[in-house]
Design a protein around this motif. Sequence first.
Motif, PDB file in Angstrom:
ATOM      1  N   LYS A   1       0.570  -1.286   0.207  1.00 12.21           N
ATOM      2  CA  LYS A   1       0.319  -0.156  -0.295  1.00 12.21           C
ATOM      3  C   LYS A   1       1.175   1.880  -0.135  1.00 12.21           C
ATOM      4  CE  LYS A   1      -4.011   0.400   1.132  1.00 12.21           C
ATOM      5  NZ  LYS A   1      -5.365   1.003   0.285  1.00 12.21           N
ATOM      6  N   TYR A   2       1.740   1.798   0.853  1.00 11.18           N
ATOM      7  CA  TYR A   2       2.907   2.404   1.314  1.00 11.18           C
ATOM      8  C   TYR A   2       3.185   3.150  -0.570  1.00 11.18           C
ATOM      9  CZ  TYR A   2       7.349   4.786   1.882  1.00 11.18           C
ATOM     10  OH  TYR A   2       8.336   5.946   1.849  1.00 11.18           O
ATOM     11  N   LYS A   3       4.372   1.065  -1.099  1.00 11.35           N
ATOM     12  CA  LYS A   3       4.809   1.600  -1.891  1.00 11.35           C
ATOM     13  C   LYS A   3       4.184   2.180  -3.615  1.00 11.35           C
ATOM     14  CE  LYS A   3       8.788  -1.876  -1.541  1.00 11.35           C
ATOM     15  NZ  LYS A   3       8.944  -3.789  -2.326  1.00 11.35           N
ATOM     16  N   LYS A   4       2.307   1.735  -3.356  1.00 16.61           N
ATOM     17  CA  LYS A   4       1.684   2.553  -4.647  1.00 16.61           C
ATOM     18  C   LYS A   4       1.254   3.897  -4.025  1.00 16.61           C
ATOM     19  CE  LYS A   4      -0.471  -1.481  -5.135  1.00 16.61           C
ATOM     20  NZ  LYS A   4      -2.317  -2.985  -5.529  1.00 16.61           N
ATOM     21  N   TYR A   5       1.147   4.172  -2.570  1.00 13.91           N
ATOM     22  CA  TYR A   5       1.447   5.558  -2.635  1.00 13.91           C
ATOM     23  C   TYR A   5       2.241   5.836  -3.080  1.00 13.91           C
ATOM     24  CZ  TYR A   5       0.895   9.823   0.723  1.00 13.91           C
ATOM     25  OH  TYR A   5       0.586  10.517   1.330  1.00 13.91           O
ATOM     26  N   VAL A   6       3.931   6.072  -2.591  1.00 11.94           N
ATOM     27  CA  VAL A   6       4.472   6.948  -3.401  1.00 11.94           C
ATOM     28  C   VAL A   6       4.635   6.746  -4.725  1.00 11.94           C
ATOM     29  CG1 VAL A   6       7.646   6.674  -2.619  1.00 11.94           C
ATOM     30  CG2 VAL A   6       5.541   6.279  -0.952  1.00 11.94           C
ATOM     31  N   HIS A   7       4.399   5.812  -5.257  1.00  8.62           N
ATOM     32  CA  HIS A   7       4.318   6.148  -6.547  1.00  8.62           C
ATOM     33  C   HIS A   7       3.260   6.892  -7.458  1.00  8.62           C
ATOM     34  CE1 HIS A   7       5.552   4.586 -10.875  1.00  8.62           C
ATOM     35  NE2 HIS A   7       4.003   4.555 -10.683  1.00  8.62           N
ATOM     36  N   LEU A   8       2.290   6.681  -6.963  1.00 10.31           N
ATOM     37  CA  LEU A   8       0.929   8.214  -7.355  1.00 10.31           C
ATOM     38  C   LEU A   8       1.856   9.733  -6.752  1.00 10.31           C
ATOM     39  CD1 LEU A   8      -1.418   8.362  -7.998  1.00 10.31           C
ATOM     40  CD2 LEU A   8      -2.266   7.920  -5.852  1.00 10.31           C
ATOM     41  N   LEU A   9       2.649   9.824  -6.090  1.00 13.15           N
ATOM     42  CA  LEU A   9       2.779  10.511  -5.334  1.00 13.15           C
ATOM     43  C   LEU A   9       4.398  11.469  -6.414  1.00 13.15           C
ATOM     44  CD1 LEU A   9       2.795  11.161  -1.660  1.00 13.15           C
ATOM     45  CD2 LEU A   9       0.997  12.382  -3.589  1.00 13.15           C
ATOM     46  N   GLU A  10       5.240  10.463  -6.298  1.00  9.28           N
ATOM     47  CA  GLU A  10       6.343  10.769  -6.928  1.00  9.28           C
ATOM     48  C   GLU A  10       6.330  11.126  -8.823  1.00  9.28           C
ATOM     49  OE1 GLU A  10       9.762   7.772  -4.983  1.00  9.28           O
ATOM     50  OE2 GLU A  10       8.543   7.366  -6.880  1.00  9.28           O
ATOM     51  N   SER A  11       4.475  10.333  -9.025  1.00  4.58           N
ATOM     52  CA  SER A  11       4.276  10.760 -10.995  1.00  4.58           C
ATOM     53  C   SER A  11       3.665  12.435 -10.594  1.00  4.58           C
ATOM     54  CB  SER A  11       3.461   9.122 -10.860  1.00  4.58           C
ATOM     55  OG  SER A  11       1.835   9.797 -10.162  1.00  4.58           O
ATOM     56  N   THR A  12       3.703  12.759  -9.828  1.00  8.82           N
ATOM     57  CA  THR A  12       2.716  14.039  -9.582  1.00  8.82           C
ATOM     58  C   THR A  12       3.732  15.055 -10.421  1.00  8.82           C
ATOM     59  OG1 THR A  12       1.832  13.741  -7.461  1.00  8.82           O
ATOM     60  CG2 THR A  12       1.585  15.754  -8.127  1.00  8.82           C
ATOM     61  N   ARG A  13       3.398  15.847 -11.377  1.00 10.08           N
ATOM     62  CA  ARG A  13       3.999  17.090 -11.712  1.00 10.08           C
ATOM     63  C   ARG A  13       3.732  18.148 -11.583  1.00 10.08           C
ATOM     64  NH1 ARG A  13       7.066  13.072 -11.695  1.00 10.08           N
ATOM     65  NH2 ARG A  13       8.259  12.420 -12.967  1.00 10.08           N
ATOM     66  N   PHE A  14       3.878  19.694 -11.591  1.00  7.99           N
ATOM     67  CA  PHE A  14       3.253  21.000 -10.684  1.00  7.99           C
ATOM     68  C   PHE A  14       3.869  21.638 -11.855  1.00  7.99           C
ATOM     69  CE2 PHE A  14       5.092  25.240  -8.658  1.00  7.99           C
ATOM     70  CZ  PHE A  14       3.609  24.705  -8.230  1.00  7.99           C
ATOM     71  N   CYS A  15       2.599  22.054 -11.850  1.00  8.23           N
ATOM     72  CA  CYS A  15       2.375  22.998 -12.865  1.00  8.23           C
ATOM     73  C   CYS A  15       2.384  24.439 -12.023  1.00  8.23           C
ATOM     74  CB  CYS A  15       1.544  23.038 -14.098  1.00  8.23           C
ATOM     75  SG  CYS A  15       1.877  21.433 -14.877  1.00  8.23           S
ATOM     76  N   ARG A  16       3.200  25.634 -12.658  1.00  5.17           N
ATOM     77  CA  ARG A  16       3.387  26.484 -11.669  1.00  5.17           C
ATOM     78  C   ARG A  16       2.057  27.449 -12.524  1.00  5.17           C
ATOM     79  NH1 ARG A  16       6.888  29.103  -8.644  1.00  5.17           N
ATOM     80  NH2 ARG A  16       9.173  27.476  -8.593  1.00  5.17           N
ATOM     81  N   PRO A  17       1.218  28.249 -11.694  1.00 10.41           N
ATOM     82  CA  PRO A  17       0.201  29.643 -12.547  1.00 10.41           C
ATOM     83  C   PRO A  17       0.777  30.510 -13.338  1.00 10.41           C
ATOM     84  CG  PRO A  17       0.553  29.577  -9.850  1.00 10.41           C
ATOM     85  CD  PRO A  17       1.868  28.294 -10.373  1.00 10.41           C
ATOM     86  N   LEU A  18      -0.366  30.454 -14.342  1.00 10.46           N
ATOM     87  CA  LEU A  18       0.753  31.352 -14.698  1.00 10.46           C
ATOM     88  C   LEU A  18       0.620  32.594 -14.523  1.00 10.46           C
ATOM     89  CD1 LEU A  18      -1.419  30.202 -18.334  1.00 10.46           C
ATOM     90  CD2 LEU A  18       0.852  29.896 -18.034  1.00 10.46           C
ATOM     91  N   LEU A  19       1.105  33.830 -14.923  1.00  4.48           N
ATOM     92  CA  LEU A  19       1.266  35.339 -14.297  1.00  4.48           C
ATOM     93  C   LEU A  19       0.192  35.817 -15.063  1.00  4.48           C
ATOM     94  CD1 LEU A  19       5.271  35.955 -13.837  1.00  4.48           C
ATOM     95  CD2 LEU A  19       3.809  35.116 -12.027  1.00  4.48           C
ATOM     96  N   GLU A  20      -0.774  36.633 -14.324  1.00  5.82           N
ATOM     97  CA  GLU A  20      -1.259  37.641 -14.957  1.00  5.82           C
ATOM     98  C   GLU A  20      -0.816  39.226 -14.241  1.00  5.82           C
ATOM     99  OE1 GLU A  20      -5.199  36.280 -13.794  1.00  5.82           O
ATOM    100  OE2 GLU A  20      -4.801  34.108 -14.193  1.00  5.82           O
ATOM    101  N   ALA A  21      -1.685  40.117 -14.632  1.00  7.39           N
ATOM    102  CA  ALA A  21      -2.026  41.140 -14.332  1.00  7.39           C
ATOM    103  C   ALA A  21      -1.403  41.570 -12.650  1.00  7.39           C
ATOM    104  CB  ALA A  21      -2.729  42.697 -15.234  1.00  7.39           C
TER     105      ALA A  21
END
Length: 866
Positions: free
Chosen positions: A501-521
């Motif tokens: 269960k732990y290994k599946k959980y870590v694999h899921l989190l490690e696949s997360t890719r962060f996208c920075r929010p677009l800069l606005e005025a």
Amino acid sequence: MAVIKDFDEFVGVHGILLASSGIPSCLYHELFLKLSSDRFDGGNFFEIESCEDGRQRRLILSSESMNKDSHVFLVDHAWSFRLPDARKQLQDVQGLAERMAVLMCVAEGSVSTSAALNNEAKELEDGIPIDNPMDVVMRKFDESREGGEVVRWLELEELDIDDTMLLSFDIPSKFPDLLALNLWGNKIQNVETVINEITKCRRLRAVWLNENPVVQNCGDTIMDLLLQGLPDLEIYNSKFTRNYTEWAVGFAAGVYGSERPCLDNVTDQLVDITNLDLSNRCIHWLSNKVFSPTAMPLLQNLNIRGNPLDEGSSPDLFKLLRGFNCLQSLEVDIPGPLGRNAVEIIESLPLLSSLNGTPASKITEDEKEIVDSILEPRLLEWDAGEPLIERVMSAMWFYMMTYRLADEQKIDETPVWYVMDELGSALRHSDEPNFRIAPFLYMPEGKLASAISFSLLWPIKNVRQGDECTRDFLFGIGEDKQRSARLTAWFCTPQGYFIQKYKKYVHLLESTRFCRPLLEAPVTNSILPSDGRALHVYTDIPQVDEFLTRKEFVLTNDPKDADIIWTSFQVDEEIKNTIGIKDHQYINQFPFEACLVMKHHLAETIHKAHGLPEWLQPTYNLEAQLSELIGDYHIRKNEGFDNLWILKPWNMARTIDTTVTGELPAIIRLMETGPKICQKYIEHPALFKGRKFDLRYIVLVRSMRPLEIFLSDVFWVRLANNIYTLDKSSFFEYETHFTVMNYIGRLNHMATPEFVMEFEKEHQVKWLDIHQRTCNMIREVFESAVVVHPEMHCSSSRAIYGVDVMLDSSFQPKLLEVTYCPDCTRACKYDTQAVVGSRKHIKGRDFFNDVFGCLFLGESTSCTQL
């Protein structure tokens, strides 16, 4: 008020408590009589028996059969305490530690871990003196000479034998036909002495050296050396060696022992075996040459738990077991060598009527129902010489229960834990219990001040004389609340399941890719009215009322007239409608800010945005991720990593109900006092003059979309009072492991510039580098909220948040928590007072005026945009 003497009055005063306890109304009158007369009569109906080789106790019905709901019994509380006070009470209250140690089966003389697993090797003959080891040897030798009997089994257990004494016995010459030698619990230290002397007994099949220093120092190396010199050795310290034969199997079945060491035809002696316990024998392979249906055609009950059986052998093992036509009951690890679940095993062994104590028919109907019943009890292990108090502190998690008084004046008070007396503590767990127990507060004078706590015990099924009396440790908790995982506090649940269960959980989190929010005025900087009038501010926070003095702001007592509402209460739609708050009025909070200020939501938000960033310690919401936490814990323990954790309530401040522990049962049991996160403790933090510290940063949020945040140039250093240590005895010391001293302990803050200068000097680092890493981390925290919770955006919201940070020993920032606006506002006043001493009012006024200027006027002298 006089003592309650009337039954109706008793029910009237205790009605709510009686109903909440669950006790049937037909037992109210008996309960009243027993409470009134202080009658503890359980000893007339029950007796306590030792079990699990003396490492647990169980409660047996000794009287005649008892029907459901026929009696109620008072159970006293032997020890009641608040968790931070536990160790001190054990130290200060005379006799308490000793009583608890006996009650919890960890007193001096209790069977140790290794002894419990190897009890068969400890059968000393009656009448043999144990004070003179040489007399023991010579008596046995003389008896053999006079009677002409060959000595094949020699017991020399716990006689304080050292290396010199062992050599002086000359065992190989006196007993040349020896098959088994028991040297358990002596003082033998030299491995060469052991090998040179014992290997001269060329016919030895079994030897016990448990709890000798030589074993502790050399481990399994001795076994390898003994096997080189003793080709017939089958048992070493109760473990089967690779040479095991029918003799070792017969020993495990009780066919052979000190009274009957061996017979001429070994195989024939196994024919009548019906029960065979091979648990914890270190067996890697069940050889069909030794363990066979031909040798044991009547075998009915088999236990092979706790052996490192090769999982690749499962097809052969199934084939072997199917050959035992009389086999009805099997005990085996699940998951393990026979498969990952009970249904799979039952389907492969259709003749079985019972698996791990559960009827096969029940397993095929619903495997989940057997999850609890297939587990072996978790038995406390301790090191030789471990102090009595330390043993009690570890064992108490198996016995404690808890309640919290519903006192509106102390709503955040820590819960009360208690240990029932010897009778109540002997109740063991069952999924299908025959008794129920519940805490009860008896108020003999009708007032809470006179309350005395008891537990009430009553039968919920018909019970026969001799039956074990049991209770459900997790009454009312089903699988929807992680029942099976929570039973890990008391039972040895399958590690493999949780690790997966732990290994599946870590694999899921490690696949997360962060996208920075677009800069606005950027948003509009100032909300000042064009006509130049001042902004009206409504507040119920005294510090704002006292310190906000800028001419652009004027205080008002009516929220309807306010441009800005700066309040300590949560403003939701219902509150808006009640007060009449309009959309154009600015409020000091953002919608859905719980994603930041509640600890479990904060971790979830960061995980969804960043996966597993280095600046957030491994964090689990115990209400949903207990299995993953258990898997992480097991991996760390198996690999020898640090395994200290801190438990924090979802939404409480001031470290209330916050605990540091390395005990898995403690982690699980602490869930009972309210929802918590469990976070990996920063075991090696950066220290200041040997003490822990953390940093409170103030973040001003002007907009969430686009993200526009400012960091106050003023931050606060909070110092622990005691020198930092990882000694187990310190974990409940608030002033060692916690830094918030505004409410507990001696206030110990420093002026920020002074701290920075001295810290740089002590550690030879540049604070600007640390500060920059911290700024980057804080920016990423709020970006997480923008990405995961865009609904936080509200054009009429402005807020300040406190961000608490700790540095690890590499001076990398670690996020502790984010506090919401009212808490931060109040804390600013206290911390400012501590930092600037006699100039507290001036500094406090400057701080609040600058905060309001930054958030609502777009100008600041002490804030930096991130």
